[in-house]
Design an enzyme around this catalytic site. Structure first.
Site, PDB file in Angstrom:
ATOM      1  N   ASP A 188       0.894  -1.076   0.103  1.00  0.00           N
ATOM      2  CA  ASP A 188       0.046  -0.017   0.037  1.00  0.00           C
ATOM      3  C   ASP A 188       0.983   1.016  -0.062  1.00  0.00           C
ATOM      4  OD1 ASP A 188      -1.473   2.229   0.715  1.00  0.00           O
ATOM      5  OD2 ASP A 188      -3.114   0.895   1.625  1.00  0.00           O
ATOM      6  N   HIS A 189       1.170   1.994  -1.186  1.00  0.00           N
ATOM      7  CA  HIS A 189       1.934   2.831  -1.230  1.00  0.00           C
ATOM      8  C   HIS A 189       1.958   4.110  -0.468  1.00  0.00           C
ATOM      9  CE1 HIS A 189      -0.645   5.158  -3.633  1.00  0.00           C
ATOM     10  NE2 HIS A 189       0.049   6.136  -3.791  1.00  0.00           N
ATOM     11  N   HIS A 251      -5.861   2.662   1.436  1.00  0.00           N
ATOM     12  CA  HIS A 251      -5.132   4.059   1.816  1.00  0.00           C
ATOM     13  C   HIS A 251      -6.010   4.630   3.287  1.00  0.00           C
ATOM     14  CE1 HIS A 251      -3.027   3.206  -1.815  1.00  0.00           C
ATOM     15  NE2 HIS A 251      -3.884   4.117  -2.462  1.00  0.00           N
TER      16      HIS A 251
HETATM   17  C1  BG6 Z   1      -3.751   4.891  -6.060  1.00  0.00           C
HETATM   18  C2  BG6 Z   1      -5.241   5.052  -6.706  1.00  0.00           C
HETATM   19  O1  BG6 Z   1      -3.619   3.718  -5.294  1.00  0.00           O
HETATM   20  O2  BG6 Z   1      -3.629   6.201  -5.226  1.00  0.00           O
HETATM   21  C3  BG6 Z   1      -5.413   6.185  -7.464  1.00  0.00           C
HETATM   22  O3  BG6 Z   1      -5.348   3.871  -7.741  1.00  0.00           O
HETATM   23  C4  BG6 Z   1      -5.126   7.414  -6.594  1.00  0.00           C
HETATM   24  O4  BG6 Z   1      -6.660   6.550  -8.027  1.00  0.00           O
HETATM   25  C5  BG6 Z   1      -3.387   7.151  -5.766  1.00  0.00           C
HETATM   26  O5  BG6 Z   1      -4.935   8.603  -7.633  1.00  0.00           O
HETATM   27  C6  BG6 Z   1      -3.351   8.634  -5.104  1.00  0.00           C
HETATM   28  O6  BG6 Z   1      -1.959   8.219  -4.528  1.00  0.00           O
HETATM   29  P1  BG6 Z   1      -1.172   9.532  -4.091  1.00  0.00           P
HETATM   30  O7  BG6 Z   1       0.167   9.237  -3.663  1.00  0.00           O
HETATM   31  O8  BG6 Z   1      -1.016  10.463  -5.378  1.00  0.00           O
HETATM   32  O9  BG6 Z   1      -1.874  10.150  -3.082  1.00  0.00           O
END
Ligand code: BG6
Length: 501
Positions: A188-189, A251
């Site tokens: 989960d980045h 997230h």
């Molecule tokens: C991803 C989603 O996991 O996270 C995207 O699939 C979203 O839809 C993105 O735009 C948002 O990540 P960040 O790091 O730009 O907040």
């Protein structure tokens, strides 16, 4: 499991090596690690993908990716050394022969580079390919190395991990038929973001927060992840996914668990993940009534952002013109434990909102008004602690102060800490952190199988309810606004207000 401190020589096999994730995040992330001398002495990269390509073509494409997306400018000498161990392996994901050839290549690389069976399989593919890849790796005898520590080889898998509870369970079973849990890294980045890791530090390394971090002092918590972008070129994926699956299940719930969990006994991966798991288990399950009253879904219509007109969601490429997919969700959750009883957690996320902003706002209870009401003051605004995940990474605390002057006039002011000004070094990209953690065997920032299932257990009843109750309203909001009025009402009904409205 104890993480190794320094990464040792290893091979990373990237499935889906010609895709966007590899180009935008993985190779630039690895390059940035190389630049900071955080990679093992020998890192071999094998790009596994369908299209025919030579090793040299692959290296050239990855060079271009680094020029475009890495946070350090290309250093030719470093690049030459780094890319000299890049290989391209052409195969479809369902071709047993391709995996036998991969096995031979891995053995050759091991002999040349001393990687000793330390292999990382990175699934940067659409989720439909996960089954085939895991099956064929297993069938080719590439998933276990009895002579190595049990944590090798490792497999990294991107979200979405399943579409609901049943599919996530099935996927977990499939992965575990070939790999042990200590070999699996579910990404989960958000967990790789510096500010998300700072939630624990802020809470547990400061004496002043933890005593107040409970239902006695906290009125409610708001977690917002708002984006200005629409679905960009991902309409096909997004239209079958929606905001609840795309953002909330992973997230937002991860942010919630880090905010709400009890202090772990240590920073070991399982100690932390056990505490997060307990939070997920104590969130009150949502029944039909709670979903009707406490979950709002929305979809953007045409509007404008930064003065530019933007189309409605249903006019985006590869989105069905009559789509009912939600691009916005707001919901209220309760955590039924001693710390949080009676404290609502409000979560919202949406595309095409006015600002790109991720934050956790801890809203403290109001003080008794008696002192300052006597002076006919307006009500004293309660304190708010905001953890700014992005942008303007940092934290701020709103306090009340006396405005200068002969009268007692109260005013809210902010005490602020910003990463940008407090620290000289810029924060690493989320993927840099996560890639290195896989190499050193630290699973703390990755979701354990039971955590993923617990998150799906919470979200699946909502998906099922929407599916069976077709009359559940889908609230429309013009692009560039903070979502539908029904989301405002969700808080207004409780006498509260979203921030930024
Ligand atoms: C991803 C989603 O996991 O996270 C995207 O699939 C979203 O839809 C993105 O735009 C948002 O990540 P960040 O790091 O730009 O907040």
């Amino acid at each position: 499991m104890t993480a190794e401190r320094e990464p040792r020589a290893c091979t990373m096999v990237i499935f889906g090596a010609t895709g966007d994730l590899t180009r935008r995040k993985l190779i630039p992330g690895l390059y940035s690690l190389a630049k900071q001398q955080l990679l093992p002495s020998q890192l071999v990269v094998i790009g596994f993908a369908r299209r025919p390509k030579t090793h040299e073509q692959f290296r050239q494409e990855m060079r271009q990716a680094v020029c475009e997306f890495a946070r350090f400018p290309l250093d030719e000498a470093l690049w030459e050394r780094f890319a000299s161990r890049f290989y391209y392996h052409q195969s479809t994901f369902d071709d047993a022969e391709g995996y036998r050839r991969l096995g031979a290549l891995l053995r050759q690389v091991e002999a040349e580079c001393g990687t000793q069976g330390r292999t990382i399989y990175y699934l940067a593919t659409p989720p439909e390919a996960y089954y085939d890849i895991v099956h064929h790796l297993h069938a080719a005898g590439l998933t276990q190395r009895p002579e190595m520590a049990q944590t090798w080889p490792r497999i990294v898998v991107e979200k979405p991990f399943g579409r609901d509870l049943a599919t996530a369970r099935e996927l977990n079973r499939h992965f575990r038929s070939a790999f042990g849990e200590e070999q699996i890294y579910r990404i989960d980045h958000y967990l790789g973001k510096e500010t998300v890791q700072n939630i624990m530090v802020l809470r547990f390394a400061n004496g002043i927060f933890e005593p107040l971090w409970n239902q006695k002092y906290i009125d409610h918590v708001q977690i917002t992840v708002s984006e200005t972008v629409g679905v960009e070129d991902r309409g096909g994926y997004y239209d079958t996914t929606g905001a609840l699956r795309d953002m909330v299940q992973n997230h937002l719930l991860q942010l919630l668990t880090l905010t709400a969990m009890e202090p772990p006994g240590s920073l070991r991966a399982d100690a932390v993940r056990n505490e997060k798991m307990k939070v997920l288990e104590t969130i009150r399950p949502l029944d039909g009534e709670a979903i009707r009253q406490g979950v709002v879904r929305g979809q953007y219509t045409a509007g404008s952002l930064d003065g530019q007109p933007v189309p409605a969601y249903c006019q985006e490429p590869r989105v069905k013109p009559d789509s009912r997919t939600e691009t916005f969700v707001a919901l209220k959750l309760w955590i039924d434990n001693w710390r949080w009883a009676g404290v609502p957690f409000y979560l919202r996320t949406g595309k095409r909102l006015p600002r790109r902003l991720s934050e956790i706002a801890i809203q403290f209870k109001p003080i008794p008004q008696i002192l300052f009401r006597a002076g006919r003051q307006a009500e004293v605004t309660p304190n708010v602690l905001v953890l700014h995940i992005q942008p303007d990474e940092g934290a701020s605390l709103t306090i009340v102060a006396k405005a200068p002057g002969l009268q007692v006039r109260l005013q809210s002011v902010e005490m602020e800490f910003q990463y940008g000004t407090s620290f000289e070094a810029p924060s690493p990209e989320a993927y840099e952190r996560l890639l290195r953690d896989v190499m050193i065997g630290d699973q703390t920032l990755f979701m354990r199988g039971d955590e993923v299932e617990a998150a799906w257990s919470l979200v699946t009843p909502i998906l099922e309810y929407w599916d069976t109750h077709k009359d559940t309203p889908l609230h429309f909001y013009p692009a560039g606004t903070w979502g539908p009025a029904a989301a405002e009402a969700l808080l207004a009904n409780d006498g509260r207000r979203w921030r930024h409205l």
